[in-house]
Design a protein around this motif. Sequence first.
Motif, PDB file in Angstrom:
ATOM      1  N   ARG A 811       0.822  -1.222   0.000  1.00 42.38           N
ATOM      2  CA  ARG A 811       0.000   0.000   0.000  1.00 42.38           C
ATOM      3  C   ARG A 811       0.853   1.268   0.000  1.00 42.38           C
ATOM      4  NH1 ARG A 811      -3.840  -2.070   4.847  1.00 42.38           N
ATOM      5  NH2 ARG A 811      -1.752  -2.660   5.573  1.00 42.38           N
ATOM      6  N   GLY A 812       2.052   1.185   0.607  1.00 42.25           N
ATOM      7  CA  GLY A 812       2.914   2.369   0.683  1.00 42.25           C
ATOM      8  C   GLY A 812       3.455   2.821  -0.659  1.00 42.25           C
ATOM      9  N   PHE A 813       3.370   1.965  -1.674  1.00 42.09           N
ATOM     10  CA  PHE A 813       3.938   2.314  -2.990  1.00 42.09           C
ATOM     11  C   PHE A 813       3.026   3.252  -3.776  1.00 42.09           C
ATOM     12  CE2 PHE A 813       5.680  -2.233  -2.555  1.00 42.09           C
ATOM     13  CZ  PHE A 813       6.718  -1.795  -1.745  1.00 42.09           C
ATOM     14  N   LYS A 814       1.841   3.524  -3.254  1.00 43.73           N
ATOM     15  CA  LYS A 814       0.923   4.418  -3.965  1.00 43.73           C
ATOM     16  C   LYS A 814       1.518   5.813  -4.125  1.00 43.73           C
ATOM     17  CE  LYS A 814      -3.487   2.156  -3.101  1.00 43.73           C
ATOM     18  NZ  LYS A 814      -4.889   2.322  -2.686  1.00 43.73           N
ATOM     19  N   VAL A 815       2.402   6.211  -3.199  1.00 43.86           N
ATOM     20  CA  VAL A 815       3.034   7.541  -3.331  1.00 43.86           C
ATOM     21  C   VAL A 815       3.917   7.597  -4.572  1.00 43.86           C
ATOM     22  CG1 VAL A 815       2.971   8.006  -0.858  1.00 43.86           C
ATOM     23  CG2 VAL A 815       4.997   6.912  -1.846  1.00 43.86           C
ATOM     24  N   LYS A 816       4.331   6.419  -5.048  1.00 45.31           N
ATOM     25  CA  LYS A 816       5.122   6.336  -6.284  1.00 45.31           C
ATOM     26  C   LYS A 816       4.214   6.121  -7.501  1.00 45.31           C
ATOM     27  CE  LYS A 816       9.479   6.092  -4.656  1.00 45.31           C
ATOM     28  NZ  LYS A 816      10.615   6.856  -5.211  1.00 45.31           N
ATOM     29  N   GLY A 817       2.908   6.074  -7.257  1.00 44.48           N
ATOM     30  CA  GLY A 817       1.970   5.827  -8.350  1.00 44.48           C
ATOM     31  C   GLY A 817       1.835   4.357  -8.692  1.00 44.48           C
ATOM     32  N   ILE A 818       2.365   3.476  -7.827  1.00 42.78           N
ATOM     33  CA  ILE A 818       2.364   2.035  -8.111  1.00 42.78           C
ATOM     34  C   ILE A 818       1.308   1.330  -7.269  1.00 42.78           C
ATOM     35  CG2 ILE A 818       3.743  -0.091  -8.088  1.00 42.78           C
ATOM     36  CD1 ILE A 818       4.629   2.041 -10.166  1.00 42.78           C
ATOM     37  N   GLU A 819       0.449   0.569  -7.942  1.00 47.62           N
ATOM     38  CA  GLU A 819      -0.570  -0.230  -7.274  1.00 47.62           C
ATOM     39  C   GLU A 819      -0.114  -1.686  -7.218  1.00 47.62           C
ATOM     40  OE1 GLU A 819      -3.381   1.020  -6.078  1.00 47.62           O
ATOM     41  OE2 GLU A 819      -3.305   3.035  -6.953  1.00 47.62           O
ATOM     42  N   VAL A 820      -0.763  -2.453  -6.342  1.00 51.79           N
ATOM     43  CA  VAL A 820      -0.394  -3.870  -6.229  1.00 51.79           C
ATOM     44  C   VAL A 820      -0.617  -4.603  -7.558  1.00 51.79           C
ATOM     45  CG1 VAL A 820      -2.666  -4.658  -5.392  1.00 51.79           C
ATOM     46  CG2 VAL A 820      -0.600  -5.897  -4.742  1.00 51.79           C
ATOM     47  N   THR A 821      -1.607  -4.161  -8.341  1.00 52.49           N
ATOM     48  CA  THR A 821      -1.862  -4.775  -9.656  1.00 52.49           C
ATOM     49  C   THR A 821      -0.665  -4.612 -10.587  1.00 52.49           C
ATOM     50  OG1 THR A 821      -4.216  -4.338  -9.420  1.00 52.49           O
ATOM     51  CG2 THR A 821      -3.427  -4.761 -11.638  1.00 52.49           C
ATOM     52  N   ASP A 822       0.029  -3.472 -10.491  1.00 47.96           N
ATOM     53  CA  ASP A 822       1.200  -3.242 -11.341  1.00 47.96           C
ATOM     54  C   ASP A 822       2.296  -4.269 -11.048  1.00 47.96           C
ATOM     55  OD1 ASP A 822      -0.035  -0.930 -12.447  1.00 47.96           O
ATOM     56  OD2 ASP A 822       0.632   0.234 -10.711  1.00 47.96           O
ATOM     57  N   ILE A 823       2.462  -4.600  -9.770  1.00 49.94           N
ATOM     58  CA  ILE A 823       3.462  -5.608  -9.389  1.00 49.94           C
ATOM     59  C   ILE A 823       3.051  -6.965  -9.950  1.00 49.94           C
ATOM     60  CG2 ILE A 823       4.584  -6.764  -7.440  1.00 49.94           C
ATOM     61  CD1 ILE A 823       4.026  -4.196  -5.792  1.00 49.94           C
ATOM     62  N   ALA A 824       1.753  -7.283  -9.826  1.00 52.55           N
ATOM     63  CA  ALA A 824       1.245  -8.563 -10.339  1.00 52.55           C
ATOM     64  C   ALA A 824       1.505  -8.692 -11.838  1.00 52.55           C
ATOM     65  CB  ALA A 824      -0.253  -8.677 -10.054  1.00 52.55           C
ATOM     66  N   LYS A 825       1.261  -7.614 -12.590  1.00 49.28           N
ATOM     67  CA  LYS A 825       1.444  -7.674 -14.040  1.00 49.28           C
ATOM     68  C   LYS A 825       2.936  -7.689 -14.404  1.00 49.28           C
ATOM     69  CE  LYS A 825      -3.011  -7.400 -14.400  1.00 49.28           C
ATOM     70  NZ  LYS A 825      -3.783  -8.656 -14.431  1.00 49.28           N
ATOM     71  N   ARG A 826       3.755  -6.978 -13.647  1.00 51.88           N
ATOM     72  CA  ARG A 826       5.194  -6.964 -13.941  1.00 51.88           C
ATOM     73  C   ARG A 826       5.826  -8.321 -13.680  1.00 51.88           C
ATOM     74  NH1 ARG A 826       9.289  -5.734 -17.138  1.00 51.88           N
ATOM     75  NH2 ARG A 826      11.146  -4.924 -16.100  1.00 51.88           N
ATOM     76  N   LEU A 827       5.329  -9.051 -12.697  1.00 56.17           N
ATOM     77  CA  LEU A 827       5.863 -10.399 -12.431  1.00 56.17           C
ATOM     78  C   LEU A 827       5.761 -11.298 -13.660  1.00 56.17           C
ATOM     79  CD1 LEU A 827       4.792 -11.302  -8.782  1.00 56.17           C
ATOM     80  CD2 LEU A 827       7.084 -11.592  -9.767  1.00 56.17           C
ATOM     81  N   LYS A 870      13.212  -2.524  -6.703  1.00 56.52           N
ATOM     82  CA  LYS A 870      14.127  -1.480  -7.192  1.00 56.52           C
ATOM     83  C   LYS A 870      13.452  -0.646  -8.281  1.00 56.52           C
ATOM     84  CE  LYS A 870      18.280  -4.146  -6.086  1.00 56.52           C
ATOM     85  NZ  LYS A 870      19.288  -5.085  -6.631  1.00 56.52           N
ATOM     86  N   GLU A 871      12.653  -1.300  -9.125  1.00 55.29           N
ATOM     87  CA  GLU A 871      11.908  -0.577 -10.155  1.00 55.29           C
ATOM     88  C   GLU A 871      10.887   0.371  -9.518  1.00 55.29           C
ATOM     89  OE1 GLU A 871      12.177  -4.170 -13.532  1.00 55.29           O
ATOM     90  OE2 GLU A 871      10.256  -3.703 -12.566  1.00 55.29           O
ATOM     91  N   ILE A 872      10.275  -0.080  -8.434  1.00 48.21           N
ATOM     92  CA  ILE A 872       9.317   0.784  -7.717  1.00 48.21           C
ATOM     93  C   ILE A 872      10.045   2.011  -7.168  1.00 48.21           C
ATOM     94  CG2 ILE A 872       7.809   0.953  -5.687  1.00 48.21           C
ATOM     95  CD1 ILE A 872       7.267  -2.104  -6.075  1.00 48.21           C
ATOM     96  N   GLU A 873      11.240   1.797  -6.627  1.00 50.44           N
ATOM     97  CA  GLU A 873      12.016   2.885  -6.035  1.00 50.44           C
ATOM     98  C   GLU A 873      12.327   3.945  -7.082  1.00 50.44           C
ATOM     99  OE1 GLU A 873      12.942   4.752  -2.910  1.00 50.44           O
ATOM    100  OE2 GLU A 873      12.283   2.677  -2.711  1.00 50.44           O
ATOM    101  N   ALA A 874      12.586   3.482  -8.316  1.00 49.68           N
ATOM    102  CA  ALA A 874      12.950   4.418  -9.393  1.00 49.68           C
ATOM    103  C   ALA A 874      11.737   5.115 -10.000  1.00 49.68           C
ATOM    104  CB  ALA A 874      13.715   3.661 -10.483  1.00 49.68           C
ATOM    105  N   ALA A 875      10.533   4.612  -9.696  1.00 51.97           N
ATOM    106  CA  ALA A 875       9.308   5.169 -10.296  1.00 51.97           C
ATOM    107  C   ALA A 875       8.923   6.482  -9.621  1.00 51.97           C
ATOM    108  CB  ALA A 875       8.163   4.173 -10.172  1.00 51.97           C
ATOM    109  N   THR A 876       8.191   7.306 -10.353  1.00 55.17           N
ATOM    110  CA  THR A 876       7.629   8.533  -9.775  1.00 55.17           C
ATOM    111  C   THR A 876       6.173   8.652 -10.186  1.00 55.17           C
ATOM    112  OG1 THR A 876       8.229   9.897 -11.683  1.00 55.17           O
ATOM    113  CG2 THR A 876       9.859   9.739  -9.898  1.00 55.17           C
ATOM    114  N   ALA A 877       5.376   9.218  -9.285  1.00 55.89           N
ATOM    115  CA  ALA A 877       3.943   9.382  -9.572  1.00 55.89           C
ATOM    116  C   ALA A 877       3.723  10.356 -10.717  1.00 55.89           C
ATOM    117  CB  ALA A 877       3.216   9.857  -8.317  1.00 55.89           C
ATOM    118  N   GLU A 878       4.667  11.301 -10.882  1.00 52.05           N
ATOM    119  CA  GLU A 878       4.522  12.326 -11.921  1.00 52.05           C
ATOM    120  C   GLU A 878       4.765  11.755 -13.317  1.00 52.05           C
ATOM    121  OE1 GLU A 878       4.939  13.626  -8.117  1.00 52.05           O
ATOM    122  OE2 GLU A 878       6.647  12.723  -9.201  1.00 52.05           O
ATOM    123  N   GLU A 879       5.577  10.692 -13.405  1.00 50.71           N
ATOM    124  CA  GLU A 879       5.919  10.111 -14.718  1.00 50.71           C
ATOM    125  C   GLU A 879       5.540   8.623 -14.708  1.00 50.71           C
ATOM    126  OE1 GLU A 879       6.213   9.241 -17.998  1.00 50.71           O
ATOM    127  OE2 GLU A 879       6.884  11.323 -17.864  1.00 50.71           O
TER     128      GLU A 879
END
Length: 947
Positions: A811-827, A870-879
Motif C-alpha cells: 500500500r505504501g507504494f501508492k506515493v510512487k503511483g504504483i498499485e499492487v496490480t502493477d506488481i502482479a502484471k510486472r511479475l 528497485k523498479e518501484i524505487e525508481a518510479a515517480t507518480a509524476e511520470e
Amino acid sequence: MRTDAFALRHIGPRENDLEKMFSTVGVENMEQLIYETIPDDIRLQSNLDLDTAMTEYEYLNHIQELGKKNKVFTSYIGLGYHPTIVPAVIQRNIFENPGWYTAYTPYQAEIAQGRLEAILNFQTTVIELTGMEIANASLLDESTAAAEAMALLFDVRTRDQKKNNVNKFFVSEEILPQTLSLLQTRSTPIGVELVIGNHETFDFSTDFFGAILQYPGKYGQVNDYTDFIAKANANDIKVGVAADILSLVKLTPPGEMGAAVVVGTTQRFGIPMGYGGPHAAFFATKEEYKRSMPGRIIGVSQDANGNRALRMALQTREQHIKREKATSNICTAQVLLAVMAGMYAVYHGPKGLKYIASKVHASAVTAAEALNKIGVYQTNTSFFDTIVVKADAEKVRTIAEKNEVNFYYIDNETISISFNETTSLQDINKVIAIFAEAVGKEITKVTALTTENNFPTLLERKSEFLQHEVFNNHHSESQLMRYIKKLERKDLSLNHSMISLGSCTMKLNAAAEMLPLSMANWNSIHPFAPIEQAEGYQIVLKKLEQQLNVITGFQGTTLQPNSGAQGEYAGLMAIRAYHISNGNAHRNVCLIPASAHGTNPASAAMAGMKIIVTKTTEKGNIDVEDLRAKAIEHAADLSCLMVTYPSTHGVFESTIKEVTKIIHDNGGLVYMDGANMNAQVGLTNPATIGADVCHLNLHKTFAIPHGGGGPGVGPICVNDKLVPFLPSNPIIKVGGEQAITAISAAPYGSALVCLISYGYISMLGSEGLTNATKHAILNANYMKARLEEHYPVLYSGEMGRAAHEMILDCRGFKVKGIEVTDIAKRLMDYGFHAPTVSFPVAGTLMIEPTESEDIAELDRFCDAMISIRKEIEAATAEEPNNELKNAPHTLAMLTANTWELPYSREKAAYPLEYVAENKFWPSVRRVDDTYGDRNLVCSCAPIEAYI
C-alpha cells in the motif's frame, strides 16, 4: 539416501540446501523453526498412525491390483451419467497434460488467454445448444446446478413486488432423484417450500415463484413443455429446465420454449463417468439475470492496445465480494472438464454432434422395436436415448449381471435402459438376447439401425448451432492437436514456474498420482452401479476416509462435497442438523471473524444462519474479548464459530484453544476452514485445537490439480457428535444414521480424483506428510527472510514466524503511483504468476510457496520481487510511463519497428539474466476490465465476424 522414496521427489529443498535456508531464516534446525511457529500446546505428541509409505513403483502396482477388483459392466443405467468416448487427442493433450491440469483460476487474464478461449468455446456450446442468452464457465454437477437455478429464481423473484413473499417452488416428479435430494438440502435453510408433482396437473397458482422440469425425464420420457412454460410465464412463475445436452442436438432447446434457466451436465461430451465425477455442469440463463448468476463468466474485452482479449467478467457478483449477501458460495468450477467438453464440441463440430446424437437415438429406437417384437413392451410415448420396458426385473437382473450388463430397475416389473455414444449393434443384440432369455423367446438379430425418430416432429430441433469457425475447422487430429497446443502456449502453468498463491496451495501434482485416472477400470464405472461391482473403489474411498480421519484427529469423513465451498456448506448443515436433533432448532447464530474467507459468510447465509462478525486485532488475530462478549451475548442462540487455522493472515494464533473453549462453553460448535491445512498435517490437527468439523481442500493440501479453477474436492471430517449427520444419497446408501440429504449428485462426489489424494498420502506416509508440512513452513519463512528487507510483511506469530504463507504490504507504494496490480502484471515479465492479490487485505500480496519448490525456484522468485522493488524505487507518480505501469510486455511490443518508451527493450523483456533461458511471453497487454463489463460478450463471435 533412499532414491526411490516418493518424499524425495515431492519435497523441493535438497538436504544440502537446508543449512543455507536455516541460516537465512535465523534458526539452528527444523525443530527450532517449528517450535517458534506452532504453539506448543497444540503440537501432536505422536506420529500419524498411517501405513508405511509406498514407492511410486509399489503404489502403481498396488492401484492396478485394486483396479482389478472393479467390475466394468456395460452400463445402461443413465440417470445423468453415460459411458462416453474420450477422443484420444483430448485425453493425451489436455487431460494428461500438466500444461492444462496444473493451471490456476484465470484471475491473471494476460497469462491465461488459452484457457479463457477454451472456456469461451464451452460457454458458446452451452448457449447455442440450450437456446439461452448467457452461460457461465461451468458449475460442479447437474444437481448442484439445479439447486443454483432454484436459488437464482428465488433471488430474482423480489424484482416482482407481487412475488416478494412467495416461497413455493414446483419440482416435476420427472426430476433426477439425486437432484431432488439436492433441492431438498438447499431449499429448507433459505425458506423455500418444495412442491413435488406432475407437471400436467400443476395449477399455476400465484403461490409459486418458480418451477423446475427435467428434459428428457429421469426415465427418458420426452415432454413438450412449451405450453407449461407459457402458462407459467403468464402467471409470473419462472421456469428452470434440467436438460440432457446431447439430446438438445436433436430436440427443441428449452430456451426456445421460454425457459428462464437451463442447467445440466456436459459429462456426455467426452468426460469419463469416473464413479461420479468430476464433470462440468452447465448453467445458462437470460442476460437480465447475469448479476444473480452463480459461478464465473468468461467475457470478451480488449487490452491496452485495443486488441481482443478475454477475461473473467462481472467479478462483483462473486461471493468473496458479496459475502453474507451472496446467493451462492461457489468458488470452484470444473474448468479442466469444461475445457475437455468444449474441445469435444470443437473436434466433432455440429455435423459430428448430429451424427453422435442420431446414432444414440437410433440405438434406442432400434432396441425398442426389437424388444416389442418379443413381447417386452416399451412404455415411453416419446424418447431420445432411454426406453422403459415391462419385464420381471429380478429375472432380467440375474441374466444381465451374468452377461456383465447393468440396467436401472425402477420396480419389480419396470426397467429403464439408457443408450449412449459407445453402443454398437453388437451391444443392442446383447440387450435383446438378455430379455429374450428372460421371457423365453427366440430373437432375430438386428443388422442395422433404424432411421425413424421417436419424438414428435414439433419437438425436432430446427435452429442451427455451432456455426462459428472454431467449431468447423479442427476436425482432423493434427488440426486439433495444434489448436490445443496453440492455446496451451498462451497459459502459464506449474510446468513453467512456481505459482506462489497464498491460500491456494499450488503444490506438485505428481505424475504417479495422476496416471490411474486414465485407467479404464477406474474411470469407466457408473456412480449408481451395484456396490459389489466397485470393490476397488470401496477399498480406496474407505481407506482415504480413514487416512483423513487420522490426519484431522476426527472420527468420520464424507468425500461427497466436490469443492471447498461445498465442504463449508456441508459442515454447517451437519452442525444445523445436530442442533435440530437436540431440540435446539433456534440455534442459528454463526460467529465469523472479520478476516475470514468470503465463502465463509456466503456458506453461513445459505445454511440459513444469522451472521455476527467478530473483530480482529491490529496484528490480524481474533479479538478474543470481542469474541467472548458476542458468544455470551448470543449464547442462547449460538450455533457455531467459523474459524480458519492457521489464520487467513498466515499465523498460528496461540489463543486458538481458548477461542474454541469459549464457543463450546456457550453451547456452540466449531467449524474449522481447512484452506490452510498444509501448515498442520502431522504437526497439529483440527481436533487438537478444539474444532468439531473441518473441510479439507483436496485440491490444495492433498495434491489434486487446480485444473484452471477445478476440479476440486472438499470433504468434511467430523467428530463423533456429527458422524450421524454426514450426507446421504438417494440411490446408493451412504452417510450417517440421521443423514442430511445430499450435498452433491454422486454418493462419493468426484470419486475419480480422490485417487490422487489416496496416492499422495499412501506414497508419503506419516514421516513424508509431516516433512512436507515442515518444508512448507521452512520455504515460507525462507522467502519471508529474503523479502522482508524490501517489503513490509504484515502479521507474524509471537516469535516472528509465518506459518506456510505471508502477506507483503504494497500500500505504501501508492506515493510512487504504483498499485499492487502493477506488481502482479510486472511479475509476468519475469516469468511468474502473481501471488494472491488484495486478499485478505486490499493492496497486499499473499505468498505461499508450498513444500514442492526447491531453493533455486524460491530464489528466482525472490530475485524477481527484489528487482521489482528497485523498479518501484525508481518510479515517480509524476511520470507513470515506466516498466511497471506498462507491464506486461508482449512479444509484439518488443519486435515492433518503433520503441518510444523511456527504458530499453531488454529491461522490459529480460529484467534478470535467468528470464532469457526460459522466457514466457504474455499473449496480450494489460486487459481492460471495465470495458469488458460494460460491453459483456460471453460467447464466440457470430459467424458474420468471420466472413
